[in-house]
Design a protein around this motif. Structure first.
Motif, short mmCIF file in Angstrom:
data_model
loop_
_atom_site.label_atom_id
_atom_site.label_comp_id
_atom_site.label_asym_id
_atom_site.label_seq_id
_atom_site.Cartn_x
_atom_site.Cartn_y
_atom_site.Cartn_z
N THR A 1 -26.49 14.55 -25.29
CA THR A 1 -25.92 14.34 -23.93
C THR A 1 -27.09 14.61 -22.80
OG1 THR A 1 -25.10 16.51 -23.74
CG2 THR A 1 -23.58 14.83 -24.41
N GLU A 2 -27.86 15.58 -23.08
CA GLU A 2 -28.94 15.80 -21.99
C GLU A 2 -29.93 14.85 -22.01
OE1 GLU A 2 -27.86 17.76 -24.55
OE2 GLU A 2 -29.48 19.00 -25.51
N ASP A 3 -29.90 13.71 -23.06
CA ASP A 3 -30.82 12.54 -22.86
C ASP A 3 -30.34 11.65 -21.90
OD1 ASP A 3 -31.09 12.93 -26.57
OD2 ASP A 3 -32.57 13.34 -24.77
N THR A 4 -29.27 11.73 -21.44
CA THR A 4 -28.77 10.80 -20.36
C THR A 4 -29.80 10.70 -19.22
OG1 THR A 4 -26.42 11.16 -21.03
CG2 THR A 4 -26.94 10.47 -18.87
N ALA A 5 -30.10 9.51 -18.77
CA ALA A 5 -31.07 9.35 -17.87
C ALA A 5 -31.25 7.88 -17.47
CB ALA A 5 -32.24 10.19 -18.07
N VAL A 6 -32.11 7.52 -16.42
CA VAL A 6 -32.57 6.19 -16.32
C VAL A 6 -33.97 6.09 -17.11
CG1 VAL A 6 -33.49 4.31 -14.66
CG2 VAL A 6 -31.52 5.85 -14.25
N TYR A 7 -34.11 5.27 -17.99
CA TYR A 7 -35.45 5.34 -18.44
C TYR A 7 -36.41 4.10 -17.94
CZ TYR A 7 -33.75 8.73 -22.11
OH TYR A 7 -33.60 9.80 -22.46
N TYR A 8 -37.72 4.55 -17.60
CA TYR A 8 -38.41 3.56 -16.94
C TYR A 8 -39.78 3.37 -17.91
CZ TYR A 8 -36.13 4.82 -12.80
OH TYR A 8 -35.21 5.19 -11.70
N CYS A 9 -40.20 2.05 -18.13
CA CYS A 9 -41.41 1.86 -18.92
C CYS A 9 -42.45 1.77 -17.81
CB CYS A 9 -41.19 0.33 -19.30
SG CYS A 9 -42.77 -0.24 -20.21
N THR A 10 -43.53 2.32 -18.00
CA THR A 10 -44.76 2.22 -17.23
C THR A 10 -45.88 1.79 -17.93
OG1 THR A 10 -45.20 4.53 -17.85
CG2 THR A 10 -43.83 4.41 -16.06
N GLY A 11 -46.99 1.44 -17.13
CA GLY A 11 -48.17 1.15 -17.63
C GLY A 11 -49.33 1.70 -16.67
N GLN B 1 -35.69 9.75 -15.76
CA GLN B 1 -34.82 10.55 -14.61
C GLN B 1 -33.40 10.72 -14.78
OE1 GLN B 1 -35.70 9.01 -10.67
NE2 GLN B 1 -35.67 11.15 -10.09
N ALA B 2 -33.16 12.29 -15.12
CA ALA B 2 -31.71 12.60 -15.19
C ALA B 2 -31.28 12.52 -13.68
CB ALA B 2 -31.69 13.78 -16.00
N PRO B 3 -29.84 12.94 -13.49
CA PRO B 3 -29.32 12.94 -12.38
C PRO B 3 -29.50 14.54 -11.76
CG PRO B 3 -27.69 11.91 -13.74
CD PRO B 3 -29.09 12.24 -14.63
N GLY B 4 -30.06 14.53 -10.59
CA GLY B 4 -30.72 15.54 -9.93
C GLY B 4 -32.04 16.33 -10.38
N LYS B 5 -32.49 15.50 -11.33
CA LYS B 5 -34.02 16.02 -11.83
C LYS B 5 -34.96 15.16 -11.41
CE LYS B 5 -31.86 18.63 -15.58
NZ LYS B 5 -31.86 19.15 -17.18
N GLN B 6 -36.32 15.62 -11.54
CA GLN B 6 -37.47 15.14 -11.29
C GLN B 6 -37.71 13.90 -12.53
OE1 GLN B 6 -40.66 17.72 -10.43
NE2 GLN B 6 -40.34 17.74 -8.42
N ARG B 7 -38.43 13.05 -12.34
CA ARG B 7 -38.72 12.07 -13.46
C ARG B 7 -39.91 12.59 -14.05
NH1 ARG B 7 -39.64 5.96 -10.85
NH2 ARG B 7 -37.63 6.53 -10.22
#
Length: 118
Positions: free
Chosen positions: A88-98, A39-45
């Motif tokens: 730079t566009e890869d900047t985001a919070v990365y979440y691991c999911t199951g 999820q990047a700033p201002g964007k959807q996950r």
């Protein structure tokens, strides 16, 4: 329940590499896939990539194909996301999911920040 703990985020310059790790514990048998969302700033996950226990992969984001690689070590119950040639566009919070293939999203880790500077 499945617990997911991410590690490996940080600050890197454009063109650099990072590897994210996600250790899973708990009722792992209840899920058939693991993945990475961001999820990047201002964007959807959004889903980046997912992988089954047998190693089948799904790269949902065309922007990462050829640069990111998802893999897993079943013996360690760990999933990895190798990220090369970061932009730079890869900047985001990365979440691991199951969860369920091909878009696992039932369980979520706490997230790890990836920041790519120009």
């Amino acid at each position: 329940q499945v617990q997911l703990v991410e590690s490996g985020g940080g600050l890197v310059q454009a063109g650099g590499s990072l590897r994210l790790s996600c250790a899973a514990s708990g009722r792992i048998f209840s899920i058939n896939a693991m993945g990475w969302y961001r999820q990047a700033p201002g964007k959807q996950r959004e889903l980046v990539a997912a992988i089954t226990g047998g190693g089948s992969t799904n790269y949902a984001d065309s922007a990462v194909k050829g640069r990111f690689t998802i893999s897993r070590d079943n013996a360690k119950n760990t999933v990895y996301l190798q990220m090369n040639n970061l932009k730079t566009e890869d900047t985001a919070v990365y979440y691991c999911t199951g969860g369920n293939w091909p878009s696992p999203r039932h369980y979520w880790g706490q997230g790890t920040q990836v920041t790519v500077s120009s």
